[in-house]
Design a protein around this motif. Structure first.
Motif, PDB file in Angstrom:
ATOM      1  N   LEU A   1      -1.936  -1.984  -3.781  1.00  0.00           N
ATOM      2  CA  LEU A   1      -1.246  -2.311  -5.018  1.00  0.00           C
ATOM      3  C   LEU A   1       0.228  -2.453  -4.700  1.00  0.00           C
ATOM      4  CD1 LEU A   1      -1.326  -2.507  -8.170  1.00  0.00           C
ATOM      5  CD2 LEU A   1      -0.830  -0.051  -8.182  1.00  0.00           C
ATOM      6  N   LEU A   2       0.831  -3.560  -5.131  1.00  0.00           N
ATOM      7  CA  LEU A   2       2.267  -3.749  -4.986  1.00  0.00           C
ATOM      8  C   LEU A   2       2.916  -3.471  -6.334  1.00  0.00           C
ATOM      9  CD1 LEU A   2       2.526  -7.069  -2.932  1.00  0.00           C
ATOM     10  CD2 LEU A   2       2.053  -4.747  -2.136  1.00  0.00           C
ATOM     11  N   VAL A   3       3.903  -2.567  -6.315  1.00  0.00           N
ATOM     12  CA  VAL A   3       4.603  -2.180  -7.542  1.00  0.00           C
ATOM     13  C   VAL A   3       6.106  -2.251  -7.313  1.00  0.00           C
ATOM     14  CG1 VAL A   3       2.778  -0.723  -8.514  1.00  0.00           C
ATOM     15  CG2 VAL A   3       4.434   0.272  -6.923  1.00  0.00           C
ATOM     16  N   PHE A   4       6.848  -2.233  -8.409  1.00  0.00           N
ATOM     17  CA  PHE A   4       8.305  -2.304  -8.412  1.00  0.00           C
ATOM     18  C   PHE A   4       8.825  -0.973  -8.972  1.00  0.00           C
ATOM     19  CE2 PHE A   4      12.187  -4.450 -10.394  1.00  0.00           C
ATOM     20  CZ  PHE A   4      12.843  -4.598  -9.193  1.00  0.00           C
ATOM     21  N   PRO A   5       8.849   0.078  -8.134  1.00  0.00           N
ATOM     22  CA  PRO A   5       9.184   1.417  -8.630  1.00  0.00           C
ATOM     23  C   PRO A   5      10.679   1.594  -8.884  1.00  0.00           C
ATOM     24  CG  PRO A   5       8.924   1.500  -6.271  1.00  0.00           C
ATOM     25  CD  PRO A   5       8.577   0.079  -6.707  1.00  0.00           C
ATOM     26  N   ASP A   6      10.995   2.695  -9.542  1.00  0.00           N
ATOM     27  CA  ASP A   6      12.395   3.068  -9.708  1.00  0.00           C
ATOM     28  C   ASP A   6      13.006   3.253  -8.330  1.00  0.00           C
ATOM     29  OD1 ASP A   6      12.351   3.196 -12.550  1.00  0.00           O
ATOM     30  OD2 ASP A   6      11.385   5.160 -12.433  1.00  0.00           O
ATOM     31  N   PRO A   7      14.259   2.855  -8.160  1.00  0.00           N
ATOM     32  CA  PRO A   7      14.893   2.975  -6.843  1.00  0.00           C
ATOM     33  C   PRO A   7      14.852   4.394  -6.269  1.00  0.00           C
ATOM     34  CG  PRO A   7      16.232   1.600  -8.262  1.00  0.00           C
ATOM     35  CD  PRO A   7      15.129   2.178  -9.118  1.00  0.00           C
ATOM     36  N   GLU A   8      14.980   5.408  -7.125  1.00  0.00           N
ATOM     37  CA  GLU A   8      14.944   6.804  -6.648  1.00  0.00           C
ATOM     38  C   GLU A   8      13.570   7.156  -6.070  1.00  0.00           C
ATOM     39  OE1 GLU A   8      15.329   6.606 -10.504  1.00  0.00           O
ATOM     40  OE2 GLU A   8      17.055   5.506  -9.746  1.00  0.00           O
ATOM     41  N   GLU A   9      12.532   6.611  -6.657  1.00  0.00           N
ATOM     42  CA  GLU A   9      11.167   6.912  -6.221  1.00  0.00           C
ATOM     43  C   GLU A   9      10.753   6.067  -5.008  1.00  0.00           C
ATOM     44  OE1 GLU A   9       6.785   7.562  -8.193  1.00  0.00           O
ATOM     45  OE2 GLU A   9       8.266   6.413  -9.305  1.00  0.00           O
ATOM     46  N   ARG A  10      11.374   4.924  -4.863  1.00  0.00           N
ATOM     47  CA  ARG A  10      10.995   3.987  -3.812  1.00  0.00           C
ATOM     48  C   ARG A  10      11.083   4.599  -2.418  1.00  0.00           C
ATOM     49  NH1 ARG A  10      13.571  -0.320  -0.715  1.00  0.00           N
ATOM     50  NH2 ARG A  10      12.044  -1.965  -0.411  1.00  0.00           N
ATOM     51  N   GLN A  11      12.202   5.239  -2.113  1.00  0.00           N
ATOM     52  CA  GLN A  11      12.370   5.804  -0.778  1.00  0.00           C
ATOM     53  C   GLN A  11      11.341   6.881  -0.496  1.00  0.00           C
ATOM     54  OE1 GLN A  11      14.257   4.505   1.645  1.00  0.00           O
ATOM     55  NE2 GLN A  11      13.164   5.949   2.930  1.00  0.00           N
TER      56      GLN A  11
ATOM     57  N   TYR B   1      13.191  -6.887  -1.999  1.00  0.00           N
ATOM     58  CA  TYR B   1      13.617  -6.929  -3.396  1.00  0.00           C
ATOM     59  C   TYR B   1      13.249  -5.666  -4.171  1.00  0.00           C
ATOM     60  CZ  TYR B   1      14.417 -11.728  -2.147  1.00  0.00           C
ATOM     61  OH  TYR B   1      14.870 -12.861  -1.519  1.00  0.00           O
ATOM     62  N   GLY B   2      12.770  -4.630  -3.474  1.00  0.00           N
ATOM     63  CA  GLY B   2      12.494  -3.354  -4.124  1.00  0.00           C
ATOM     64  C   GLY B   2      11.038  -3.008  -4.319  1.00  0.00           C
ATOM     65  N   TRP B   3      10.127  -3.872  -3.914  1.00  0.00           N
ATOM     66  CA  TRP B   3       8.702  -3.633  -4.102  1.00  0.00           C
ATOM     67  C   TRP B   3       8.151  -2.736  -3.000  1.00  0.00           C
ATOM     68  CZ3 TRP B   3       5.491  -5.887  -7.960  1.00  0.00           C
ATOM     69  CH2 TRP B   3       6.178  -6.703  -8.865  1.00  0.00           C
ATOM     70  N   VAL B   4       7.065  -2.024  -3.315  1.00  0.00           N
ATOM     71  CA  VAL B   4       6.383  -1.137  -2.373  1.00  0.00           C
ATOM     72  C   VAL B   4       4.885  -1.406  -2.458  1.00  0.00           C
ATOM     73  CG1 VAL B   4       5.807   1.287  -1.859  1.00  0.00           C
ATOM     74  CG2 VAL B   4       8.132   0.674  -2.541  1.00  0.00           C
ATOM     75  N   GLY B   5       4.230  -1.401  -1.308  1.00  0.00           N
ATOM     76  CA  GLY B   5       2.777  -1.510  -1.263  1.00  0.00           C
ATOM     77  C   GLY B   5       2.160  -0.140  -1.108  1.00  0.00           C
ATOM     78  N   VAL B   6       1.077   0.110  -1.839  1.00  0.00           N
ATOM     79  CA  VAL B   6       0.358   1.383  -1.778  1.00  0.00           C
ATOM     80  C   VAL B   6      -1.085   1.097  -1.391  1.00  0.00           C
ATOM     81  CG1 VAL B   6      -0.342   3.447  -3.054  1.00  0.00           C
ATOM     82  CG2 VAL B   6       1.822   2.303  -3.636  1.00  0.00           C
ATOM     83  N   ASP B   7      -1.508   1.618  -0.253  1.00  0.00           N
ATOM     84  CA  ASP B   7      -2.886   1.455   0.216  1.00  0.00           C
ATOM     85  C   ASP B   7      -3.811   2.255  -0.692  1.00  0.00           C
ATOM     86  OD1 ASP B   7      -5.313   1.374   1.547  1.00  0.00           O
ATOM     87  OD2 ASP B   7      -4.498   2.068   3.456  1.00  0.00           O
ATOM     88  N   LEU B   8      -4.784   1.598  -1.292  1.00  0.00           N
ATOM     89  CA  LEU B   8      -5.695   2.271  -2.223  1.00  0.00           C
ATOM     90  C   LEU B   8      -6.959   2.791  -1.547  1.00  0.00           C
ATOM     91  CD1 LEU B   8      -5.412  -0.187  -5.243  1.00  0.00           C
ATOM     92  CD2 LEU B   8      -4.189   1.981  -4.873  1.00  0.00           C
TER      93      LEU B   8
END
Length: 130
Positions: A64-74, A91-98
């Motif tokens: 799942l690719l999401v656009f989290p809050d910058p504080e949570e991203r790191q 651009y700030g997106w993160v991938g999460v392996d499901l």
């Protein structure tokens, strides 16, 4: 030129993501670049992503690719199951392996945060009203 379809419609992880994502006010789904994209006026999540390793793209189809809050991203990027997706990562997106023992409450929270960053004030107000 259209992109080839890069997902399995019968994927149970996609079905779960779809249920969660489409529960948000005015959320809809479209196929973008061959993968499911969930949006209102802007996309807030994608199902499937890739990373570039040694000049070659490696697919992460059940992510799942999401656009989290910058504080949570790191914090997310420090987790082994998370990755910086090709194209969208800068651009700030993160991938999460499901596929790595998914906590669906957390996935809903990530979708919620991403939705809130993209959906606009009226939709977020509707979400907050329940």
């Amino acid at each position: 030129m259209s992109h080839p379809i890069m997902f399995d419609e019968d994927d149970p992880l996609l079905a779960r993501v779809r249920d969660l994502a489409l529960a948000f006010p005015d959320a809809a789904e479209k196929i973008s670049h061959g993968i499911p994209a969930f949006y209102t006026t802007k996309i807030f999540a994608y199902y499937g992503g890739s990373i570039k390793v040694g000049g070659v793209y490696q697919r992460h189809d059940q992510s799942l690719l999401v656009f989290p809050d910058p504080e949570e991203r790191q914090a997310l990027l420090e987790e082994e199951r998370c990755y910086l997706p090709a194209y969208l990562g800068p651009y700030g997106w993160v991938g999460v392996d499901l596929t790595a023992g998914t906590d669906w409450d957390e996935i809903r929270e990530l979708l919620d945060a991403s939705y809130r960053r993209t959906a606009g004030a009226r939709r977020v107000a509707r979400l907050d009203k329940g």
